[in-house]
Design a protein around this motif. Structure first.
Motif, mmCIF file in Angstrom:
data_model
loop_
_atom_site.group_PDB
_atom_site.id
_atom_site.type_symbol
_atom_site.label_atom_id
_atom_site.label_comp_id
_atom_site.label_asym_id
_atom_site.label_seq_id
_atom_site.Cartn_x
_atom_site.Cartn_y
_atom_site.Cartn_z
ATOM 1 N N ALA A 64 0.835 -1.212 0.000
ATOM 2 C CA ALA A 64 0.000 0.000 0.000
ATOM 3 C C ALA A 64 0.865 1.255 0.000
ATOM 4 N N ALA A 65 2.030 1.176 0.652
ATOM 5 C CA ALA A 65 2.942 2.314 0.705
ATOM 6 C C ALA A 65 3.861 2.368 -0.524
ATOM 7 N N ARG A 66 3.682 1.402 -1.418
ATOM 8 C CA ARG A 66 4.537 1.294 -2.614
ATOM 9 C C ARG A 66 6.012 1.185 -2.249
ATOM 10 N N ASP A 67 6.277 0.483 -1.157
ATOM 11 C CA ASP A 67 7.638 0.276 -0.671
ATOM 12 C C ASP A 67 8.104 -1.104 -1.147
ATOM 13 N N ALA A 68 8.654 -1.139 -2.347
ATOM 14 C CA ALA A 68 9.059 -2.403 -2.966
ATOM 15 C C ALA A 68 10.146 -3.105 -2.158
ATOM 16 N N GLU A 69 11.093 -2.352 -1.628
ATOM 17 C CA GLU A 69 12.171 -2.973 -0.849
ATOM 18 C C GLU A 69 11.623 -3.690 0.379
ATOM 19 N N ALA A 70 10.715 -3.058 1.079
ATOM 20 C CA ALA A 70 10.117 -3.689 2.253
ATOM 21 C C ALA A 70 9.289 -4.901 1.835
ATOM 22 N N ALA A 71 8.548 -4.784 0.744
ATOM 23 C CA ALA A 71 7.727 -5.905 0.277
ATOM 24 C C ALA A 71 8.595 -7.111 -0.068
ATOM 25 N N VAL A 72 9.719 -6.866 -0.710
ATOM 26 C CA VAL A 72 10.634 -7.968 -1.056
ATOM 27 C C VAL A 72 11.206 -8.595 0.213
ATOM 28 N N ARG A 73 11.626 -7.760 1.159
ATOM 29 C CA ARG A 73 12.199 -8.272 2.407
ATOM 30 C C ARG A 73 11.174 -9.120 3.169
ATOM 31 N N ILE A 74 9.951 -8.642 3.256
ATOM 32 C CA ILE A 74 8.897 -9.355 3.990
ATOM 33 C C ILE A 74 8.532 -10.648 3.271
ATOM 34 N N THR A 75 8.445 -10.589 1.953
ATOM 35 C CA THR A 75 8.151 -11.797 1.179
ATOM 36 C C THR A 75 9.224 -12.848 1.414
ATOM 37 N N ALA A 76 10.476 -12.424 1.450
ATOM 38 C CA ALA A 76 11.571 -13.359 1.720
ATOM 39 C C ALA A 76 11.418 -13.995 3.100
ATOM 40 N N GLU A 77 10.976 -13.218 4.087
ATOM 41 C CA GLU A 77 10.747 -13.770 5.425
ATOM 42 C C GLU A 77 9.640 -14.819 5.400
ATOM 43 N N ILE A 78 8.583 -14.539 4.649
ATOM 44 C CA ILE A 78 7.467 -15.490 4.543
ATOM 45 C C ILE A 78 7.967 -16.796 3.928
ATOM 46 N N TRP A 79 8.743 -16.692 2.855
ATOM 47 C CA TRP A 79 9.261 -17.883 2.179
ATOM 48 C C TRP A 79 10.260 -18.630 3.048
ATOM 49 N N ARG A 80 11.093 -17.894 3.816
ATOM 50 C CA ARG A 80 12.073 -18.552 4.687
ATOM 51 C C ARG A 80 11.388 -19.425 5.729
ATOM 52 N N ALA A 81 10.282 -18.957 6.248
ATOM 53 C CA ALA A 81 9.552 -19.754 7.237
ATOM 54 C C ALA A 81 9.094 -21.075 6.636
ATOM 55 N N LEU A 82 8.636 -21.041 5.388
ATOM 56 C CA LEU A 82 8.223 -22.286 4.727
ATOM 57 C C LEU A 82 9.437 -23.150 4.395
ATOM 58 N N GLU A 83 10.520 -22.513 3.986
ATOM 59 C CA GLU A 83 11.741 -23.250 3.658
ATOM 60 C C GLU A 83 12.246 -24.023 4.877
ATOM 61 N N GLU A 84 12.192 -23.393 6.033
ATOM 62 C CA GLU A 84 12.626 -24.067 7.262
ATOM 63 C C GLU A 84 11.775 -25.302 7.542
ATOM 64 N N LEU A 85 10.488 -25.211 7.265
ATOM 65 C CA LEU A 85 9.609 -26.378 7.457
ATOM 66 C C LEU A 85 9.964 -27.502 6.495
ATOM 67 N N ALA A 86 10.349 -27.137 5.284
ATOM 68 C CA ALA A 86 10.692 -28.155 4.286
ATOM 69 C C ALA A 86 11.911 -28.950 4.714
ATOM 70 N N ASP A 87 12.776 -28.326 5.498
ATOM 71 C CA ASP A 87 14.000 -28.992 5.955
ATOM 72 C C ASP A 87 13.807 -29.820 7.211
ATOM 73 N N GLU A 88 12.654 -29.661 7.883
ATOM 74 C CA GLU A 88 12.397 -30.417 9.114
ATOM 75 C C GLU A 88 11.860 -31.796 8.770
ATOM 76 N N PRO A 89 12.311 -32.807 9.512
ATOM 77 C CA PRO A 89 11.771 -34.164 9.266
ATOM 78 C C PRO A 89 10.304 -34.238 9.699
ATOM 79 N N LEU A 90 9.552 -35.070 9.013
ATOM 80 C CA LEU A 90 8.156 -35.305 9.412
ATOM 81 C C LEU A 90 8.123 -36.092 10.697
ATOM 82 N N GLU A 91 7.169 -35.776 11.554
ATOM 83 C CA GLU A 91 7.045 -36.478 12.844
ATOM 84 C C GLU A 91 6.163 -37.678 12.711
#
Length: 91
Positions: A64-91
């Motif tokens: 909404a603020a047209r802050d592309a740098e912040a949007a990219v940084r936040i998107t990377a954080e969202i993806w990193r959280a999923l990436e970490e799950l992909a590396d965890e073994p299933l219980e």
């Protein structure tokens, strides 16, 4: 969880459409089944839904603020959280 994932899809559909890049659209489409499994796993973890919702709120604010740098940084954080799950073994 299902409604949260539908809302997530709607948000990301807007962002993918706005970028106007068919390769991005195709890549997201290709990886959606894997992403969905990770998201279901993420939302099954205590407290993770709150963190994800907070990041998505920040992403919406950055867009909404047209802050592309912040949007990219936040998107990377969202993806990193999923990436970490992909590396965890299933219980």
């Amino acid at each position: 969880v299902a409604e949260a994932l539908r809302a997530d899809d709607r948000l990301h559909d807007v962002l993918v459409a706005a970028c106007g890049n068919r390769a991005v659209d195709a890549t997201v489409e290709r990886y959606t089944p894997l992403i969905r499994r990770l998201e279901w796993r993420q939302f099954g973890t205590a407290g993770s839904a709150h963190g994800s919702a907070e990041l998505h709120d920040q992403l919406i604010d950055a867009c909404a603020a047209r802050d592309a740098e912040a949007a990219v940084r936040i998107t990377a954080e969202i993806w990193r959280a999923l990436e970490e799950l992909a590396d965890e073994p299933l219980e």
